[in-house]
Design an enzyme around this catalytic site. Sequence first.
Site, short mmCIF file in Angstrom:
data_model
loop_
_atom_site.label_atom_id
_atom_site.label_comp_id
_atom_site.label_asym_id
_atom_site.label_seq_id
_atom_site.Cartn_x
_atom_site.Cartn_y
_atom_site.Cartn_z
CB ILE A 259 7.06 -21.70 2.15
CG1 ILE A 259 7.36 -21.20 0.74
CG2 ILE A 259 5.88 -20.95 2.77
CD1 ILE A 259 6.21 -21.39 -0.26
CB CYS B 98 8.00 -16.78 1.09
SG CYS B 98 6.22 -17.01 1.30
N GLY B 99 11.16 -17.80 2.47
CA GLY B 99 12.60 -17.57 2.32
C GLY B 99 13.07 -18.01 0.95
CG ASN B 100 16.32 -16.34 -1.11
OD1 ASN B 100 15.92 -15.98 -2.20
ND2 ASN B 100 16.70 -15.49 -0.17
N GLY C 248 16.30 -6.65 3.33
CA GLY C 248 15.47 -7.86 3.26
C GLY C 248 14.35 -7.80 4.29
CG LEU C 249 10.20 -6.89 3.27
CD1 LEU C 249 9.02 -7.21 2.35
CD2 LEU C 249 9.79 -5.84 4.30
CG ASP C 250 14.55 -12.47 5.46
OD1 ASP C 250 15.01 -11.39 5.04
OD2 ASP C 250 15.12 -13.57 5.25
CE1 TYR D 256 21.19 -2.89 4.87
CE2 TYR D 256 20.04 -3.15 2.78
CZ TYR D 256 20.94 -3.63 3.73
OH TYR D 256 21.56 -4.82 3.52
#
EC number: 2.7.1.33
Length: 249
Positions: free
Chosen positions: A12, A7-9, A100-102, A93
């Site tokens: 999906i 699920c991107g911005n 970001g998880l992606d 990080y």
Amino acid sequence: MILELDCGNSFIKWRVLESDQAKACAEGVVGSDLALIESLAALPGLSLARCRLVSVRASEETNKLVEALQGAFGVVVSCAVPAREMAGVRNGYQDFERLGLDRWLAMLGGFKLASGACLVLDFGTAATADFIAADGQHLGGFICPGMPLMRNQLRTHTRKIRYDDAAAERALERLSPGRTTAEAVERGCTLMLRGFVLTQLELARSYWGDDFTVFLTGGDADLVSDAVPQARLIPDLVFVGLAMACPLS
Ligand SMILES: Nc1ncnc2c1ncn2[C@@H]1O[C@H](COP(=O)(O)OP(=O)(O)O)[C@@H](O)[C@H]1O
Ligand SMILES: CC(C)(COP(=O)(O)O)[C@@H](O)C(=O)NCCC(=O)O
Ligand SMILES: [K+]
């Protein structure tokens, strides 16, 4: 059958696997939760045992989707979560949960496929670059606007940049200086992305010489692939990492 979701911005990305690690038997890209449920419901013989997903959306939004999937298909859903370290990769990080998880999953997938230093470039709503050294240390990365954001900023913050999707598509047949607004914007933004890629490659070379693998992924990876013939174009790189982060045993 296993349902996998990224699920991107903007979109999906989904696919259905016959069993763990197998090739997808159905896949697609949709713009909303509802469109996802409809696409899945239309598949003949769908029988979902499990679902795993990664989302960069707000948690309320992701929870709503999880509930909708449970309601529609009675499926148990596992969501990828942040980690400080996994599969030999160490999150670089300061606050590992903020990465970001992606990006994290694409890094896990890339490091596994490369078994060495790699540069992971993702072209979605945002364009991102991540650097992973041969020992698995994530050195960090870069985020800048991707094609949809660059294009929309120009459209919404100017009076006279207006053109339709057909003109946008035609504009990218070549990259010579544009002679229409659509050509000038579409080619200009594409060259920005290519410039981003070349800068990342230069930095990777300064760290690792020629000893690294470049991965391209995300919906707009095709726009830059000519600029990096040595790169591996892996549209499902996030799914490679998703299987690693959410094993279904
Ligand atoms: N089959 C496709 N469906 C939707 N968008 C696509 C497709 N192929 C390429 N794109 C492009 O990919 C971009 C979105 O990339 P994506 O990786 O899905 O973004 P995000 O993960 O941020 O949602 C858009 O610019 C879109 O035009
Ligand atoms: C950088 C991103 C917006 C990319 O998202 P995408 O373009 O794939 O939809 C996403 O990975 C994100 O929200 N990251 C959190 C911020 C960070 O990684 O620092
Ligand atoms: K993405």
